[in-house]
Design a protein around this motif. Sequence first.
Motif, PDB file in Angstrom:
ATOM      1  N   HIS A 243      35.453   2.529  59.794  1.00 24.85           N
ATOM      2  CA  HIS A 243      34.409   2.632  59.661  1.00 24.85           C
ATOM      3  C   HIS A 243      34.385   2.803  58.522  1.00 24.85           C
ATOM      4  N   PHE A 244      34.685   1.985  57.262  1.00 24.32           N
ATOM      5  CA  PHE A 244      34.365   2.546  55.868  1.00 24.32           C
ATOM      6  C   PHE A 244      33.153   1.646  55.634  1.00 24.32           C
ATOM      7  N   PRO A 245      31.991   3.354  55.526  1.00 28.16           N
ATOM      8  CA  PRO A 245      30.569   2.433  55.626  1.00 28.16           C
ATOM      9  C   PRO A 245      30.305   1.907  54.278  1.00 28.16           C
ATOM     10  N   SER A 246      29.027   1.056  54.429  1.00 27.27           N
ATOM     11  CA  SER A 246      28.105   0.090  53.522  1.00 27.27           C
ATOM     12  C   SER A 246      27.253   1.103  52.634  1.00 27.27           C
ATOM     13  N   CYS A 247      26.659   0.551  51.309  1.00 25.19           N
ATOM     14  CA  CYS A 247      25.855   1.375  50.398  1.00 25.19           C
ATOM     15  C   CYS A 247      24.744   0.827  50.118  1.00 25.19           C
ATOM     16  N   HIS A 248      23.474   0.745  51.200  1.00 26.57           N
ATOM     17  CA  HIS A 248      22.549  -0.233  50.593  1.00 26.57           C
ATOM     18  C   HIS A 248      21.567   0.616  50.094  1.00 26.57           C
ATOM     19  N   SER A 249      20.572   0.325  49.233  1.00 25.52           N
ATOM     20  CA  SER A 249      19.555   1.122  48.132  1.00 25.52           C
ATOM     21  C   SER A 249      19.191   1.482  49.607  1.00 25.52           C
ATOM     22  N   ASN A 250      18.622   2.908  49.569  1.00 25.69           N
ATOM     23  CA  ASN A 250      17.598   3.507  50.784  1.00 25.69           C
ATOM     24  C   ASN A 250      16.687   4.037  50.204  1.00 25.69           C
ATOM     25  N   LYS A 251      15.515   4.827  49.705  1.00 30.53           N
ATOM     26  CA  LYS A 251      15.183   5.387  48.799  1.00 30.53           C
ATOM     27  C   LYS A 251      14.107   6.378  49.523  1.00 30.53           C
ATOM     28  N   ASN A 252      14.340   6.663  51.160  1.00 37.71           N
ATOM     29  CA  ASN A 252      13.639   6.767  52.244  1.00 37.71           C
ATOM     30  C   ASN A 252      13.481   8.627  52.134  1.00 37.71           C
ATOM     31  N   CYS A 253      15.018   8.447  52.021  1.00 41.27           N
ATOM     32  CA  CYS A 253      15.374   9.981  51.606  1.00 41.27           C
ATOM     33  C   CYS A 253      15.000  10.403  50.676  1.00 41.27           C
ATOM     34  N   GLN A 269      23.962  -3.660  46.609  1.00 43.99           N
ATOM     35  CA  GLN A 269      25.143  -3.489  47.953  1.00 43.99           C
ATOM     36  C   GLN A 269      26.808  -3.065  47.119  1.00 43.99           C
ATOM     37  N   LEU A 270      27.367  -2.412  47.893  1.00 44.86           N
ATOM     38  CA  LEU A 270      28.661  -1.564  47.706  1.00 44.86           C
ATOM     39  C   LEU A 270      29.248  -2.795  48.288  1.00 44.86           C
ATOM     40  N   LEU A 271      29.887  -4.003  47.235  1.00 48.39           N
ATOM     41  CA  LEU A 271      30.879  -5.156  48.174  1.00 48.39           C
ATOM     42  C   LEU A 271      32.073  -4.890  47.267  1.00 48.39           C
ATOM     43  N   PHE A 272      33.313  -5.495  47.438  1.00 47.82           N
ATOM     44  CA  PHE A 272      34.300  -5.700  46.345  1.00 47.82           C
ATOM     45  C   PHE A 272      34.843  -6.368  46.408  1.00 47.82           C
ATOM     46  N   ASP A 273      35.541  -7.361  45.006  1.00 46.23           N
ATOM     47  CA  ASP A 273      36.269  -8.621  44.673  1.00 46.23           C
ATOM     48  C   ASP A 273      37.053  -8.532  45.201  1.00 46.23           C
ATOM     49  N   LYS A 601      15.051  22.044  48.496  1.00 45.09           N
ATOM     50  CA  LYS A 601      15.351  20.299  48.206  1.00 45.09           C
ATOM     51  C   LYS A 601      17.364  19.771  48.303  1.00 45.09           C
ATOM     52  N   LEU A 602      17.732  19.035  48.714  1.00 48.72           N
ATOM     53  CA  LEU A 602      18.458  18.835  48.257  1.00 48.72           C
ATOM     54  C   LEU A 602      19.182  17.635  47.467  1.00 48.72           C
ATOM     55  N   GLN A 603      20.578  18.873  47.028  1.00 43.84           N
ATOM     56  CA  GLN A 603      21.091  18.876  45.789  1.00 43.84           C
ATOM     57  C   GLN A 603      22.215  16.759  45.818  1.00 43.84           C
ATOM     58  N   ILE A 604      22.241  16.575  44.467  1.00 41.81           N
ATOM     59  CA  ILE A 604      22.553  15.548  44.930  1.00 41.81           C
ATOM     60  C   ILE A 604      24.434  15.200  45.737  1.00 41.81           C
ATOM     61  N   GLN A 605      24.721  14.110  46.056  1.00 40.82           N
ATOM     62  CA  GLN A 605      26.097  14.278  47.370  1.00 40.82           C
ATOM     63  C   GLN A 605      26.358  15.831  47.227  1.00 40.82           C
ATOM     64  N   VAL A 665      28.116   3.332  41.208  1.00 38.26           N
ATOM     65  CA  VAL A 665      28.167   2.938  42.412  1.00 38.26           C
ATOM     66  C   VAL A 665      27.498   4.662  43.034  1.00 38.26           C
ATOM     67  N   LEU A 666      27.915   5.716  42.354  1.00 38.55           N
ATOM     68  CA  LEU A 666      27.546   7.271  42.445  1.00 38.55           C
ATOM     69  C   LEU A 666      26.088   6.905  42.694  1.00 38.55           C
ATOM     70  N   ASN A 667      24.940   6.472  41.742  1.00 39.03           N
ATOM     71  CA  ASN A 667      23.681   6.324  41.880  1.00 39.03           C
ATOM     72  C   ASN A 667      23.636   5.761  43.370  1.00 39.03           C
ATOM     73  N   LEU A 668      24.009   4.329  43.642  1.00 34.36           N
ATOM     74  CA  LEU A 668      23.531   3.547  44.498  1.00 34.36           C
ATOM     75  C   LEU A 668      23.943   4.460  45.962  1.00 34.36           C
ATOM     76  N   ASN A 669      25.204   5.140  46.073  1.00 33.10           N
ATOM     77  CA  ASN A 669      25.253   6.244  47.147  1.00 33.10           C
ATOM     78  C   ASN A 669      24.427   6.872  47.269  1.00 33.10           C
ATOM     79  N   PHE A 670      23.589   7.682  46.339  1.00 34.20           N
ATOM     80  CA  PHE A 670      22.597   8.561  46.724  1.00 34.20           C
ATOM     81  C   PHE A 670      21.536   7.952  47.416  1.00 34.20           C
ATOM     82  N   LEU A 671      21.287   6.737  46.443  1.00 37.13           N
ATOM     83  CA  LEU A 671      19.949   5.714  46.791  1.00 37.13           C
ATOM     84  C   LEU A 671      20.371   5.372  48.206  1.00 37.13           C
ATOM     85  N   ALA A 672      21.737   5.023  48.732  1.00 33.16           N
ATOM     86  CA  ALA A 672      21.490   4.836  50.227  1.00 33.16           C
ATOM     87  C   ALA A 672      22.199   6.011  50.896  1.00 33.16           C
TER      88      ALA A 672
END
Length: 853
Positions: A243-253, A269-273, A601-605, A665-672
Amino acid sequence: MGGNRGRTQRKHFRKSRENVWKKDRSDNPSSEKSSWEPFATQNLDFEEYYKGQGIVPQEEWDVFMEILRKPLPASFRINSSGQFFKDIRSQLENDFMKSFEAEVPDGELEPIRPLPWYPENLGWHSNFSRMQLRKNQTLERFHEFLKQENEIGNITRQEAVSMVPPLFLDVHRHHFVLDMCAAPGSKTFQLLEIIHQSTEPGLLPDGMVIANDADTQRCNLLIHQTKRMCSANLIVTNHEAQHFPSCHSNKNCLDISETESFKDPMISQLLFDSVLCDVPCSGDGTLRKAPDIWRKWNAGMGNGVHRLQVQIAMRGIQLLKVGGRMVYSTCSMNPVENEAVVAEILRRCGGSVELLDVSTELPQLVRRPGLKKWKVRDKGIWLASYKDVPRYRRGAIVPSMFPSGSSSDTGNAPSDGLQEDTGPLEDLDMGNSPSSVKRLKNGGNIDCGEGLGQLENFVIPTVVSDDEVSSLPLERCMRILPHDQNTGAFFIAVFHKLSPLSAATLENQGQLTSGNMELPKKLADELIEDTNELEINPSEDGGGHLYSEVTSDADLPDKQPEEGALEPDSNGICEEKEPEESNIHGDGETSLESSKNVKRKLQIQGKWRGVDPVVFFRDETIISSIKAFYGVNESFALDGHLVTRNLDTHHVKRIYYISKSVQGVLNLNFLAGQRLKIASVGLKTFERQTSREGTSTECAFRISSEGLPLLLPYITKQILCASLVDFKHLLQYKTIKFADFVDAEFGEKASKLKLGCCIFVLRKESEGTSDPVRVDASTIAIGCWKGKSNISVMVSTIDCQELLQRLSLQSGNERGSLAQENKHSSLEVDGTEPTDDLDVNQEPGTIEQVPIS
């Protein structure tokens, strides 16, 4: 998991494995006189099972079993990105090999030798077990060499076959790599070596590695191991691999003010080579290393983890980029865990994935093709096809375990796999022998496996089906057997993703065979932890639960907010729930108890309970003081590359540096919505001064030993070049007064440095005393503390010994002569502690330091 081999993801594994090669010492004197017998290295069920599967030709069986009963020789790998890797390789080739050759009689095996298939002679094999390494003086010196270089990070002690999977991933410096089941970390370390190889000082590769493990305590071990690599391109996460999570940009939060801090996250989107999928397994390939498996082994161990292995592998395929490679591997010889899993992946993915033929890669590695024909053994009975599986066992035995993968029932046999009997049934013994099938009285209850209840008038059928043969190209898989090159056993398959998975494939991931996916406790305890280098006793609360199905990206649910966790309110702004008490340790210097009953307010991570948040460090005052004090060149990017693990950024003890790829990746993870549970990230670069005089310095932070190689090319202040003799004296005596330096001019320059951290670089013979500092791959530097009257080294004792030995070897002095003097030198320090604190990126107290033996 993976990184190295089979292990369970459950919390039942509470006992560390016993070392049955060691004699049990008793306090009773009489017991010492009694004869000691080694653990019985045999299991009739094991022999019957693998003879039936035909994993080796009959004529090789005796040799195969003989080698399995012998202890595993030691092996290790040289860190190819280390500064002294060429010196270490030369030392092995020209020192230890020649010393051993002089002592070993002609005709005997080489005591140590490079692995012929490992690139550039960086992998080494010893014909000695660990118990034999103290046999004579030369061996003892070799053993001490291994321990020291391993602790520093110049080598990694790792089973030879465990080194193979990363070599087939074809990793490059720009690749994003996922190690799904990474602990204890030897394969992760190997992947980091590859992306850092040939990197110039002060530069970071464009790629990065995410190392994941489901067990919290094993994550701590993983962090401890990979810390030796000193990489800013690593993230350690704590998720169940399936169940490793996927990360997509999502600014709703996000609040608008928060999004302003995040420019383009570089990736949407977090995908791997490359994906390394070294899954939990029964571990019978490690019998030579862990002989206690002999008495625990049974065929049900492999059957019990088959579906979990499929789930993890399918999740890896989903996270893999089109055109990328995934390596699936186990340390098991069981085809149900190996070829059966590979076949099921190919069936589910259709033409989206191909199984690569890599027989031309690493040509000197002895490997055998995968099997195309096997059977399943359940409760002592051989099953050649799924139609032969009794109905009451179909919750445990699934179609994907068989070569055809088919669940269709054909022929004259009843569809439920049972046959009626005209007479009353007596007793039914579900033992280990097929001939032990007996009768059961009508209406009797049988307790012999999952899904078995009251059964009437039936017998277990004799298997009459023809053996199935897979039509898939499973011969492209690789089996490494112990007697081929004196190793453990291993299985490897290499996948190439040709196109995105179809919608039907993703939809079907949530529709796996129903049944009890909870492993029996006995089985869970018998699943094998990988102990290539270290052994650890996982915590009871680590590990999580097994899930009954693989989900697609869209099906992966967010975890329900736990008490004290952070979650968005109805307006879409993330706020913190009222915590019972703080779970954020923040370097041990702050508490959130005062914020109880107060929303914020939510602090990062800051989402994950019990895990320190990852906060981008943006205190301009501190960053400016660091730049000014050390004269950090403007070409070295600090803004946006510094993070801390403390919500209270005004009381930060440690600052970590992250690469551009990790930043993305950290920026994307926050946005997701913070889907990644991050246990460790980045390279510890700055530490708050802890000395008596630290508060009076112009800069509150000193440079850590781990971060020094990265910063060194960009420092223009607080840095001096020292002669060889003064540099050695610093390493040897740890503290020297300004007037006591051999080079008086150097001592005077040192006295004029500002109070606090400073850097001393070993001056090369071609350089003059007044020449500016030039940094290249061969530059040797150490961090020191400039006090009121002296200079003190801020380097660990073992690192000092290592540098002294390297310098002594380079200058032609007797090996280690100064290092021996160092044992008796004074450790007095003027105003600071001379060594860097051990740190695992999580806060103090979150990891048990595991000694390297």
